[in-house]
Structure formats: C-alpha cells, structure tokens
Design a protein around this motif. Structure first.
Motif, PDB file in Angstrom:
ATOM      1  N   LYS A  65      -7.004-136.699   3.993  1.00 49.06           N
ATOM      2  CA  LYS A  65      -7.796-136.867   5.218  1.00 49.06           C
ATOM      3  C   LYS A  65      -6.905-137.239   6.397  1.00 49.06           C
ATOM      4  CE  LYS A  65     -11.977-139.250   6.809  1.00 49.06           C
ATOM      5  NZ  LYS A  65     -13.048-140.227   6.429  1.00 49.06           N
ATOM      6  N   LYS A  66      -5.977-138.172   6.164  1.00 50.58           N
ATOM      7  CA  LYS A  66      -5.102-138.620   7.251  1.00 50.58           C
ATOM      8  C   LYS A  66      -4.065-137.562   7.622  1.00 50.58           C
ATOM      9  CE  LYS A  66      -4.849-142.252   8.868  1.00 50.58           C
ATOM     10  NZ  LYS A  66      -5.439-142.840  10.094  1.00 50.58           N
ATOM     11  N   ALA A  67      -3.324-137.082   6.609  1.00 47.23           N
ATOM     12  CA  ALA A  67      -2.176-136.210   6.895  1.00 47.23           C
ATOM     13  C   ALA A  67      -2.587-134.815   7.329  1.00 47.23           C
ATOM     14  CB  ALA A  67      -1.293-136.120   5.660  1.00 47.23           C
ATOM     15  N   VAL A  68      -3.634-134.267   6.701  1.00 47.10           N
ATOM     16  CA  VAL A  68      -4.015-132.876   6.965  1.00 47.10           C
ATOM     17  C   VAL A  68      -5.053-132.763   8.070  1.00 47.10           C
ATOM     18  CG1 VAL A  68      -5.097-130.816   5.954  1.00 47.10           C
ATOM     19  CG2 VAL A  68      -3.443-132.160   4.613  1.00 47.10           C
ATOM     20  N   TYR A  69      -6.108-133.556   7.997  1.00 51.98           N
ATOM     21  CA  TYR A  69      -7.247-133.322   8.883  1.00 51.98           C
ATOM     22  C   TYR A  69      -7.266-134.211  10.117  1.00 51.98           C
ATOM     23  CZ  TYR A  69      -8.946-130.469   5.075  1.00 51.98           C
ATOM     24  OH  TYR A  69      -9.073-129.490   4.119  1.00 51.98           O
ATOM     25  N   GLN A  70      -6.639-135.372  10.084  1.00 49.10           N
ATOM     26  CA  GLN A  70      -6.632-136.235  11.265  1.00 49.10           C
ATOM     27  C   GLN A  70      -5.316-136.122  12.035  1.00 49.10           C
ATOM     28  OE1 GLN A  70      -7.697-140.209   9.980  1.00 49.10           O
ATOM     29  NE2 GLN A  70      -9.854-139.681   9.679  1.00 49.10           N
ATOM     30  N   GLU A  71      -4.207-136.288  11.348  1.00 48.24           N
ATOM     31  CA  GLU A  71      -2.910-136.227  12.040  1.00 48.24           C
ATOM     32  C   GLU A  71      -2.323-134.822  12.080  1.00 48.24           C
ATOM     33  OE1 GLU A  71      -0.282-139.172  10.447  1.00 48.24           O
ATOM     34  OE2 GLU A  71      -1.722-140.812  10.726  1.00 48.24           O
ATOM     35  N   LYS A  72      -2.872-133.908  11.256  1.00 46.00           N
ATOM     36  CA  LYS A  72      -2.461-132.496  11.241  1.00 46.00           C
ATOM     37  C   LYS A  72      -0.950-132.322  11.095  1.00 46.00           C
ATOM     38  CE  LYS A  72      -6.474-131.143  13.997  1.00 46.00           C
ATOM     39  NZ  LYS A  72      -7.263-130.814  12.807  1.00 46.00           N
ATOM     40  N   ARG A  73      -0.358-133.087  10.201  1.00 45.25           N
ATOM     41  CA  ARG A  73       1.079-132.971   9.928  1.00 45.25           C
ATOM     42  C   ARG A  73       1.402-131.667   9.208  1.00 45.25           C
ATOM     43  NH1 ARG A  73       4.499-137.755   9.495  1.00 45.25           N
ATOM     44  NH2 ARG A  73       3.490-139.494  10.591  1.00 45.25           N
ATOM     45  N   LEU A  74       0.464-131.183   8.407  1.00 47.43           N
ATOM     46  CA  LEU A  74       0.630-129.939   7.671  1.00 47.43           C
ATOM     47  C   LEU A  74      -0.742-129.463   7.227  1.00 47.43           C
ATOM     48  CD1 LEU A  74       2.153-130.837   4.155  1.00 47.43           C
ATOM     49  CD2 LEU A  74       0.762-132.366   5.536  1.00 47.43           C
TER      50      LEU A  74
END
Length: 747
Positions: free
Chosen positions: A526-535
C-alpha cells in the motif's frame, strides 16, 4: 531431598539411555489380529507390548513408570501405528529371521494402518487433485497429527480403575452393535492394570537387592503404592500422583489437564491428617518433573484459574508446583498458568522468579478473556470455567473433549503469495493452485488487490475443512485409540471411540501461520506501490521472484516501514481485519462429528515449515525464511518495546472461540532479574486490556550466539519457541536464528 539424588542419578545414568535390544511385541500381535476391527487389533497389540516390554525403574526414583523398549512398531497418539523399517531390519538381523517374510508382514501393517500423505505408499485417491494442490503447497493443509488430549483424571482418581471395569460391564449390554469396541476397552484396561502390577514387581525386585535403607524403602513404598492403585481409587496424594503418571505414560497424552485442581483434595487431606508434609510433597513434584523429562515429548500442565463455581484455584499445591519447576533445570512440564483477578498478589513474584530462570515457564492465560469466549462458543459457564490447555497452548476440556487440536494448518503468507501470482505457485514451476483472481498489473489500487486476497481466502477456507475432515475420517477407519477412548467421558456411554463422535464435546482446532507477515506485506505494498508510487506492483513481484537480488536499498526501505507489533494503527487494523475475516470463515465450517472448526495462532515450529514454502515477501523477508513465530510481530520488528507489542496484539479478535493466540516476549536476562515487578505490572496491564495469552523468554542474545558455535557448552540452555519450551541446541539452525532475531524488550 531425595528428588535431587534422583536428579543426579538420572542425569548421569538414565538420560539419553536407549535399549540395545530391538523387540517386536506390538508388531507380532498387530499382525496376528490384522483382520480384527482397528480398535481391537490395536488393543491386542498394546496388551502384548505392555505384558512383555522391559520396564525401567531405578531405586532413586520417587515416582516410577517407564517402558524401556526399542520396538519395530508402536502406537503413537499423533501418528497412529508407526513402523520403523530400519529397526525391523535390525530385529531380523539380531534374531536370524526371514527378511522376506518380515518384509511382507510389514507391508500388511502399513496397508492396514493410517498413513499421512508424506509416508511411503500413500493412497493418493483419498484427496482430489484440487485438494492435493492445496495441501502440498501448504496454503491449506494439515499437520497429519492426531490431536492433543487430556485424560479424565478427576474421574480416574474418583472411581479408580475398578470403577471403569464396572462401568464397562454396565454399558456394553446397551450397545450390542459395539461388541468389539467394548472388548477392546476391556482388553486395554486389563493390560494396563497388569502393567501397573508388573511395575510394582520390578520395584520389589529392586528393593530386595538394595544395601542402603533409604533406597530399599523407596522401592518398597513405590511397589505398595502401585499395588494400591491397580484396582482401587487412590487413598492419598502419593497414590494419586503415581496413578496419574501411569495413565499419562500409557495414553501418550501431552496434557496433565488441571493438575493442581484434581490433586489438591488428596494433598490437603494428607496434610491435615499428618500423612504428608509440604517438603515431601515438593520432593514428589520434583520427582515428577524428572519423569516428565524422561518421557521426552511436550507435556502441558494447567495450574490456577477458577473452579466451576467461580472460586479461585490458587492453592499451596499450585505454589509448590511453580517452585518445583523453578528448582529443576528442565524444559517441562509445559506449565500453563491461568490468571484471574482472584489470583493472590503474592503469586506474581512466584511467576516472575520462575520466568527469570529462562525456561519460559509458566505461560500465562487470561481467564477473563478465555471463559467468555468459550461461553460465546455455546458452552455453559461452569464448563467454560473448567478449561485446560494441551500440547503447546490449545484450549480443551480435559477428559471430556476431542477437539482434534492442531490438526489443521493454514499458511496465510502462501495464500497472499498466490494472490500476487494469479493463483500460481512460483516455487512449484508456476503450477495453478487456486482460482485466477488477477495478475499483478490488473490491480489499479490497493482495494482491488485486497479484495483479490480475500477471494483467495474464501476459496481456501472450505478447502481447509474438507482436507482435514477427510483425514480425520480416514484415521477413524484405520486406528482405534482404545486407551484414550477408555478415559474420555462419553465414549463408554455411547459405545463410540474418540474418532467416531464418542466424546461429549467435539470441535476441530487448527492453526493459522503467517498472518503477521501478510499484514506487514499488504501495508508495504500500500505504501510503496499505491501511495508513494516507488514502483509498480508488477515490478515489485518480479523483484520478489528474484529474492531481492540487487535490491538491498528497496529491501531496507520495506523493512523500515511500520510493522505489526508497534502499536501503529494502520498496519494493526489490517492485521485485525485479516484475522477476523479468516477466523470467522473457519468458524463457519462444520466438523466431522458435530462442532466446528476453531482457528488460532499456536505456531509450534510450523513457521519454519511454512516459511520454507513461501518466496520473498513485500515485508522484506527473503525466500524460505521462517515466518512470524507467534501472533505478535515478525522477528526483530517490534521496535517500540513490549507495551507497544502487547497493545497491538490485544486488538486481535479473540472474543469468539480460538485455540489460543500465542504471543512471545523476550527480555534480556540481567534486565529482567532486576525489574521483575515492572514486568509483572506490564503483564497485568495486558490482561486487563483484553490480552489472551503471553509467554516470556528471558535470555541473552550473546549466549544464544555462543550456543550456536559451541553447543557442547550449552546443553541445558532452554528457550521458549512457539508455544512450548525446548533445548536451544536441539532446534534446527533456522529456528535458532529465528529466536536470536526476536527483539529483546525493555519495560
């Protein structure tokens, strides 16, 4: 004290000793009666074994009872009839027998008895292809274990073995269709009584050749005690304790039930009549602990709690048992202390002093959480107050229930991995294990991924029940469990064994592994992909499939995100939602004999087994590493201390029936020894806030690391694993590292 003399002799001459003579008493009798109903052929085989096997006793013992055998086949409550082919070859060699003829007999035994799917010659038609895909992936599988039980010690001590003979004679006429069942129970009871008398005879023979008065008198008294309980109910504390040990030995049971409850009347009466002192009672209890170590397996023992009428069960006998465990340096019995507001305050220093020894004993259970949950499960208040623990930490009703504890096993982390791969098992060549719920690029937002995961859970929940119900019914067709049926209430009355629906109360308890890893992983996505969009999710899945190779920076970032066990609302809420969804779904599944499936998180060592079947996960865990060891945080991830960890755990939904929700705390030894009052305050606050269970490791990380390098220096180092205590150097390397990684807490 005589128990310390016994302890020295045991450590020097008995512990680890094996019988070099391979025997086949059970095997021959089993083959001779192989066409009989399972319950009768098992009873005949056990009778032959008990009549012939060597009995190990030594004059320093206060509590006796041990079979000293190396049998080629035997009966074990968890596995049913077990055959050791290598030992059979040795038996044939030692006795100059026909290897081919004995090989054919062994084939007949294996065909007749229960087999789990990992044994050679397993009949693959028991399960459908769909079920086999599930069970071999470990997503929804089984432990292939017969379940924990405690025998009906209260009734045994009240009516004696002769009382059971009268009851069998009375009831068998009412169930003519169960003729073989009652015959099997009569055969079992008679053989058990003969074994008690054989043990008495061995003690008498030992007494006759002792030069020291104390050793001669010790064996003479043991013999008299055994002869006294072979037919009649015990008259005093020593007799009652000895009968319990003999029943426990022959039942293969792994729970003594409510030990201090059923023995206290004998203890109190003997004290009042001057037949026993507290020092003598402590000596006997310490002798029992040596016997528990000699028997080897996990053996739970419940202390404290409330009585069926609501009054407290915290007696001088309870205190003495805590003291005995603290005095002796062994890993068992696996003490489970039920905590209730009626528990006197002076028990807390006894508890923390015992924990400070580093044995992880006792584990603590909250009556104010467990009893209402049992009531909501449909059990009357008086019965709910009378629960005990078995195995590691499974809730049951001693001598009245067959809850098939621990038989089921769900690997939630594997189910989430399947979700990320559209139902395919990336560790098994991409085999389709479960329904396609979307590829990684098909989830535009977190909610769509989460819904796909819940659909996967919905698929596996009924499959889990189907697999274990089929396995339980198969066990009932192949095995008898005569001894356990004899001493479980409801079986004699109904003419049905414990795998036929005979016991008064039925459920199927199972364990769920990897929920913490899954919640942490979902939060990381949720954090890395959908909120912060890191990858993208597809990119993350590819990195996971490559086990984070070349992605250490990303892995460090994922490991640094909030994790369950730190009182962080968002990740804790995810953990709570997943747990409730899964537990509610499982509780809706019907058991094979009535009752229902009851979930829990008593991990035992399954976090190693299940972790080996799961690739790298978004929480930063690498492929094949162990999963979370309990219902608490992943190893080393509770960064905010024990209060935050316990705050997270007490949010979990335990208001409905569960097997148990195990949580591990770890304290640095020097710190815990100095701050026992603060530790007790923390544990009390956790229970007041609704926590169900807690167990405590008190050890030093450096000591554990040295034990890995130099096991010979740390043979008696004990740690709490996943619901039980064990010797650290006997654990697998993966479990040793998992325990080292657990965070040390500061109050």
């Amino acid at each position: 004290m005589q128990s310390f003399v016994q302890d020295r002799y045991f450590r020097e001459h008995v512990r680890g000793r094996e019988n070099p003579r391979v025997t086949a008493w059970f095997f021959h009798a089993y083959v001779s009666h192989i066409t009989a109903p399972p319950v009768l052929r098992e009873a005949r085989a056990l009778a032959a074994f008990w009549d012939k096997a060597d009995i190990l006793a030594y004059p320093q013992e206060l509590v006796v009872g041990s079979l000293f055998a190396a049998e080629v086949a035997w009966f074990h409550y968890g596995d049913g009839v077990v055959l050791d082919r290598k030992r059979l070859e040795e038996y044939v060699r030692q006795n100059g027998l026909d290897a081919q003829a004995y090989g054919e007999m062994a084939d007949r035994v294996e065909k007749a008895c229960y087999q789990n799917p990992y044994q050679p010659g397993f009949r693959s038609d028991r399960f459908t292809e769909e079920q086999k895909r599930s069970l071999y992936s470990t997503a929804a599988t089984s432990t292939w274990f017969g379940g924990h039980m405690a025998m009906d010690y209260e009734k045994i001590l009240k009516v004696g073995l002769g009382g059971y003979r009268k009851e069998l004679a009375l009831e068998k006429g009412s169930h003519p269709e169960a003729k073989e069942f009652y015959e099997a129970l009569e055969v079992t009871l008679s053989a058990f009584q003969r074994l008690i008398l054989r043990t008495a005879l061995v003690c008498e023979q030992l007494a006759s050749c002792q030069e020291e008065d104390v050793l001669r008198e010790n064996m003479e008294r043991a013999a008299l005690t055994l002869r006294a309980v072979a037919e009649e109910p015990p008259a005093g504390f020593r007799e009652a304790l000895q009968l319990v040990v003999m029943v426990h030995l022959c039942s293969n049971a792994d729970s003594f039930g409510r030990f201090d409850k059923y023995l206290f009347p004998f203890f109190q009466r003997d004290l009042e009549q001057g037949r026993l002192t507290e020092e003598e009672a402590l000596d006997l209890l310490q002798s029992l602990i040596i016997k528990v170590e000699q028997l080897g397996q996990i053996q739970n023992m419940t202390l404290g709690g409330v009585l069926p009428d609501g009054s407290g069960n915290y007696t001088r006998l309870t205190e003495l048992m805590l003291k005995a465990v603290s005095n002796m340096g062994y890993k068992g019995p696996n003490l489970a202390l039920r905590v209730h507001p009626s528990m006197p305050q002076h028990f807390w220093p006894l508890i923390t002093s015992c924990l400070a020894t580093g044995k992880g004993l006792p584990a603590l259970y909250n009556d104010e959480e467990a009893i209402p949950a049992l009531q909501r499960g449909g059990y009357p208040l008086e019965l709910a107050r009378d629960y005990c623990l078995g195995g590691c930490s499974q809730i049951m009703f001693g001598g009245r229930s067959q809850f098939l504890n621990d038989i089921g096993l769900m690997n939630v982390a594997k189910i989430f991995e399947l979700t990320l791969h559209n139902g395919r098992d990336v560790l098994d060549g991409g085999k389709q294990i479960s329904p396609a719920t979307g590829e990684a690029w098909d989830f535009p937002d977190f909610d769509s991924l989460y819904r796909a995961f819940l659909r996967q859970l919905e698929y596996f929940i009924p499959l889990e029940a189907e697999i274990n119900t089929l396995d339980v019914l198969e066990r009932g067709k192949k095995e008898g469990y005569a001894f356990r049926s004899l001493f479980t209430r409801g079986c004699i009355e109904s003419g049905k064994g414990i795998y036929e629906g005979g016991p008064l109360y039925q459920n199927v308890q199972l364990e769920c592994i990897g929920i913490t890893n899954t919640a942490d992983s979902l939060y990381a996505v949720k954090k890395a992909v959908y909120q912060e969009k890191r990858l993208t999710l597809a990119e993350l899945v590819e990195i996971l499939d490559n086990n984070f190779e070349g992605q250490e920076e990303l892995r460090d970032y994922l490991r640094g995100l909030d994790k369950f066990g730190n009182d962080r609302e968002e990740v804790d809420s995810l953990r709570m939602e997943i747990t409730r969804f899964l537990f509610d779904g499982l509780r809706g599944q019907k058991g094979p004999f009535g009752g229902r499936y009851i979930p829990g998180e008593v991990i035992f060592t399954a976090h190693e087994l299940c972790g080996a079947h799961v690739g790298a996960t978004p929480d930063g865990r690498l492929r094949g590493e162990v999963l979370a060891d309990s219902a608490g945080s992943s190893q080393g991830m509770n960064r905010n201390g024990p209060t935050a960890l316990l705050n997270s755990v007490r949010k979990l939904p335990t208001e409905e029936m569960v097997t148990s929700i195990v949580v591990n705390l770890k304290f640095h030894r020097a710190f815990f020894e100095k701050h026992q009052e603060e530790a007790a305050a923390l544990l009390r606050a956790y229970f007041r806030g609704g926590g169900q269970q807690v167990q405590v490791n008190v050890c030093d990380k450096e000591e554990l690391k040295d034990a890995v390098l130099h096991p010979e220096r740390h043979q008696d180092l004990i740690v709490r694993v996943g619901g039980y205590s064990d010797y650290f150097v006997r654990l697998s390397p993966a479990l040793q590292q998992e325990i080292i990684l657990r965070s040390e807490s500061v109050v």
